[in-house]
Design a protein around this motif. Sequence first.
Motif, PDB file in Angstrom:
ATOM      1  N   LEU A  83       0.848  -1.189   0.000  1.00  0.00           N
ATOM      2  CA  LEU A  83       0.000   0.000   0.000  1.00  0.00           C
ATOM      3  C   LEU A  83       0.889   1.246   0.000  1.00  0.00           C
ATOM      4  CD1 LEU A  83      -2.468  -1.233   2.763  1.00  0.00           C
ATOM      5  CD2 LEU A  83      -3.010  -1.030   0.328  1.00  0.00           C
ATOM      6  N   ALA A  84       0.992   1.885  -1.162  1.00  0.00           N
ATOM      7  CA  ALA A  84       1.898   3.024  -1.306  1.00  0.00           C
ATOM      8  C   ALA A  84       1.209   4.225  -1.934  1.00  0.00           C
ATOM      9  CB  ALA A  84       3.112   2.615  -2.150  1.00  0.00           C
ATOM     10  N   ALA A  85      -0.105   4.340  -1.757  1.00  0.00           N
ATOM     11  CA  ALA A  85      -0.844   5.417  -2.415  1.00  0.00           C
ATOM     12  C   ALA A  85      -0.968   6.674  -1.560  1.00  0.00           C
ATOM     13  CB  ALA A  85      -2.241   4.928  -2.819  1.00  0.00           C
ATOM     14  N   GLY A  86      -0.620   6.597  -0.278  1.00  0.00           N
ATOM     15  CA  GLY A  86      -0.819   7.737   0.612  1.00  0.00           C
ATOM     16  C   GLY A  86       0.269   8.782   0.476  1.00  0.00           C
ATOM     17  N   MET A  87      -0.081  10.007   0.773  1.00  0.00           N
ATOM     18  CA  MET A  87       0.882  11.108   0.708  1.00  0.00           C
ATOM     19  C   MET A  87       1.578  11.353   2.039  1.00  0.00           C
ATOM     20  SD  MET A  87       1.235  12.530  -2.268  1.00  0.00           S
ATOM     21  CE  MET A  87       1.750  14.214  -1.947  1.00  0.00           C
ATOM     22  N   GLY A  88       1.115  10.737   3.104  1.00  0.00           N
ATOM     23  CA  GLY A  88       1.744  10.956   4.405  1.00  0.00           C
ATOM     24  C   GLY A  88       1.554  12.377   4.897  1.00  0.00           C
ATOM     25  N   SER A  89       0.301  12.799   5.084  1.00  0.00           N
ATOM     26  CA  SER A  89       0.006  14.196   5.399  1.00  0.00           C
ATOM     27  C   SER A  89       0.618  14.644   6.720  1.00  0.00           C
ATOM     28  CB  SER A  89      -1.511  14.410   5.428  1.00  0.00           C
ATOM     29  OG  SER A  89      -2.128  13.559   6.366  1.00  0.00           O
ATOM     30  N   LEU A  95       9.155   7.567  -0.699  1.00  0.00           N
ATOM     31  CA  LEU A  95      10.362   7.855  -1.482  1.00  0.00           C
ATOM     32  C   LEU A  95      11.488   8.408  -0.621  1.00  0.00           C
ATOM     33  CD1 LEU A  95       8.760   9.454  -4.685  1.00  0.00           C
ATOM     34  CD2 LEU A  95       9.129   7.053  -4.139  1.00  0.00           C
ATOM     35  N   ASP A  96      11.307   8.409   0.685  1.00  0.00           N
ATOM     36  CA  ASP A  96      12.290   9.008   1.581  1.00  0.00           C
ATOM     37  C   ASP A  96      13.402   8.009   1.906  1.00  0.00           C
ATOM     38  OD1 ASP A  96      13.512  10.795   3.236  1.00  0.00           O
ATOM     39  OD2 ASP A  96      12.053  10.661   4.861  1.00  0.00           O
ATOM     40  N   GLY A  97      14.636   8.382   1.630  1.00  0.00           N
ATOM     41  CA  GLY A  97      15.777   7.527   1.932  1.00  0.00           C
ATOM     42  C   GLY A  97      16.154   7.603   3.392  1.00  0.00           C
ATOM     43  N   ILE A 101       0.884  -5.131   3.025  1.00  0.00           N
ATOM     44  CA  ILE A 101       1.659  -4.348   3.984  1.00  0.00           C
ATOM     45  C   ILE A 101       1.554  -2.865   3.632  1.00  0.00           C
ATOM     46  CG2 ILE A 101       3.312  -6.204   4.426  1.00  0.00           C
ATOM     47  CD1 ILE A 101       5.377  -4.506   2.780  1.00  0.00           C
ATOM     48  N   ASN A 102       1.893  -2.019   4.602  1.00  0.00           N
ATOM     49  CA  ASN A 102       2.033  -0.589   4.355  1.00  0.00           C
ATOM     50  C   ASN A 102       3.433  -0.297   3.823  1.00  0.00           C
ATOM     51  OD1 ASN A 102      -0.534  -0.042   5.420  1.00  0.00           O
ATOM     52  ND2 ASN A 102       0.279   0.243   7.480  1.00  0.00           N
ATOM     53  N   ALA A 103       3.526   0.666   2.922  1.00  0.00           N
ATOM     54  CA  ALA A 103       4.824   1.029   2.360  1.00  0.00           C
ATOM     55  C   ALA A 103       5.743   1.678   3.385  1.00  0.00           C
ATOM     56  CB  ALA A 103       4.630   1.980   1.173  1.00  0.00           C
ATOM     57  N   ASP A 104       5.179   2.377   4.350  1.00  0.00           N
ATOM     58  CA  ASP A 104       5.992   3.195   5.254  1.00  0.00           C
ATOM     59  C   ASP A 104       6.143   2.585   6.642  1.00  0.00           C
ATOM     60  OD1 ASP A 104       3.346   3.527   5.842  1.00  0.00           O
ATOM     61  OD2 ASP A 104       3.318   5.698   5.595  1.00  0.00           O
ATOM     62  N   ILE A 141      12.115   2.631   3.417  1.00  0.00           N
ATOM     63  CA  ILE A 141      11.556   1.563   4.250  1.00  0.00           C
ATOM     64  C   ILE A 141      11.060   0.420   3.363  1.00  0.00           C
ATOM     65  CG2 ILE A 141       9.648   0.957   5.802  1.00  0.00           C
ATOM     66  CD1 ILE A 141       9.968   3.628   7.161  1.00  0.00           C
ATOM     67  N   MET A 142      10.468   0.756   2.222  1.00  0.00           N
ATOM     68  CA  MET A 142       9.998  -0.281   1.301  1.00  0.00           C
ATOM     69  C   MET A 142      11.120  -1.192   0.845  1.00  0.00           C
ATOM     70  SD  MET A 142       7.118   1.065  -1.331  1.00  0.00           S
ATOM     71  CE  MET A 142       8.088   2.431  -1.931  1.00  0.00           C
ATOM     72  N   ASP A 143      12.314  -0.631   0.656  1.00  0.00           N
ATOM     73  CA  ASP A 143      13.431  -1.457   0.200  1.00  0.00           C
ATOM     74  C   ASP A 143      13.691  -2.611   1.166  1.00  0.00           C
ATOM     75  OD1 ASP A 143      13.863   0.126  -2.030  1.00  0.00           O
ATOM     76  OD2 ASP A 143      15.415   1.336  -1.078  1.00  0.00           O
ATOM     77  N   TYR A 144      13.606  -2.331   2.450  1.00  0.00           N
ATOM     78  CA  TYR A 144      13.824  -3.383   3.446  1.00  0.00           C
ATOM     79  C   TYR A 144      12.708  -4.421   3.394  1.00  0.00           C
ATOM     80  CZ  TYR A 144      17.475  -0.401   5.286  1.00  0.00           C
ATOM     81  OH  TYR A 144      18.616   0.361   5.405  1.00  0.00           O
ATOM     82  N   SER A 145      11.466  -3.959   3.192  1.00  0.00           N
ATOM     83  CA  SER A 145      10.343  -4.903   3.085  1.00  0.00           C
ATOM     84  C   SER A 145      10.499  -5.807   1.872  1.00  0.00           C
ATOM     85  CB  SER A 145       9.017  -4.143   3.005  1.00  0.00           C
ATOM     86  OG  SER A 145       8.736  -3.495   4.223  1.00  0.00           O
ATOM     87  N   ILE A 146      10.887  -5.227   0.735  1.00  0.00           N
ATOM     88  CA  ILE A 146      11.052  -6.035  -0.475  1.00  0.00           C
ATOM     89  C   ILE A 146      12.205  -7.018  -0.293  1.00  0.00           C
ATOM     90  CG2 ILE A 146      11.437  -6.000  -2.968  1.00  0.00           C
ATOM     91  CD1 ILE A 146       8.806  -4.645  -1.874  1.00  0.00           C
ATOM     92  N   TYR A 147      13.293  -6.570   0.291  1.00  0.00           N
ATOM     93  CA  TYR A 147      14.438  -7.448   0.541  1.00  0.00           C
ATOM     94  C   TYR A 147      14.027  -8.616   1.441  1.00  0.00           C
ATOM     95  CZ  TYR A 147      19.132  -8.965   1.895  1.00  0.00           C
ATOM     96  OH  TYR A 147      20.264  -9.717   2.117  1.00  0.00           O
TER      97      TYR A 147
END
Length: 313
Positions: free
Chosen positions: A15-21, A29-31, A125-128, A39-45
């Motif tokens: 779930l990556a559609a939210g803007m994180g208000s 997209l935050d490194g 899962i949530n993206a963040d 954070i998504m990179d760790y989930s995918i890994y």
Amino acid sequence: MDNEKNIVKPTLFVLAAGMGSRYGGLKQLDGLGPHGETIMDYSIYDAIRAGFGKVVFVIRKDFEEDFRNKILSKYEGHIPVEIVFQSVDKLPGGFECPPERTKPWGPAHAVLMAKDTIDTPFAVINADDFYGKNSFEVIAKELMRPRDKAGDYAMVGFRVGNTMTENGSVSRGVCENNDGMLTSVVERKAIAYNQDHDIVFVDEKGEEQKLNPATPVSMNMWGFTPDYFDFAEREFIKFLKRDLNTPKAEQVIPDVADALIKSGEASIKVLDTDSKWFGVTYSEDRPGVMEKFAELHESGEYPENLFILADGE
């Protein structure tokens, strides 16, 4: 060997559609890792290590280009990926989005966007959110076991005390279970520490209630099979009939899960994990999260470069 060949690898739905208000920007997209990992990179890994065979992201169309360039490109050669889009006007037949509606319909609607894309058991899962290696191992194992009936689902239960932030309130699906099977999940908003550092929330009567730190909660890490989509669409139609013209109403996954448990159409196993959740709910959370990722790399939990994987991993 024959049994191994017949095992269907599950799909990870992100779930990556939210803007994180509350955080102010595209958290997805935050490194935050030592080398700019999201954070998504760790989930995918972790999902690749656990045996998932595909990843599907739901995003908003307006940041597709950024998402493809900054996120998807790094997964090429590691795991197949697909994108679906959530929009407020993508509704079941017979419904039209009110002109003034700008807020998305919620996570349950976002999952429905993958109805024509996912045909295997899948985890949501949530993206963040950072879930931890063990969480992906237990959900992957559960999703790869044989099933002979519809509505045979699962969720990963986290202890609420392992999911808090010191910087504000959070929303959690508070769970009750009987012999490891979910009996109730209620979305509680504004869960926070009080001045005595107790974990509290305000109930429907406006009264403050305490939560034991060991209370299991949903962090939106669910395990479903494709029959879920028909159930969820039916429940979403019920939601629209009730709340189509309520500007800020949204349907969350625990709402659907709770309805299916009560109707007897689903049984949901609560999977135990000792993983500690963390994430960037507020901008003040960011330094602590970066420090935790650095520690995980230093301890050897993650390699220096996540997506330079050895053959066979």
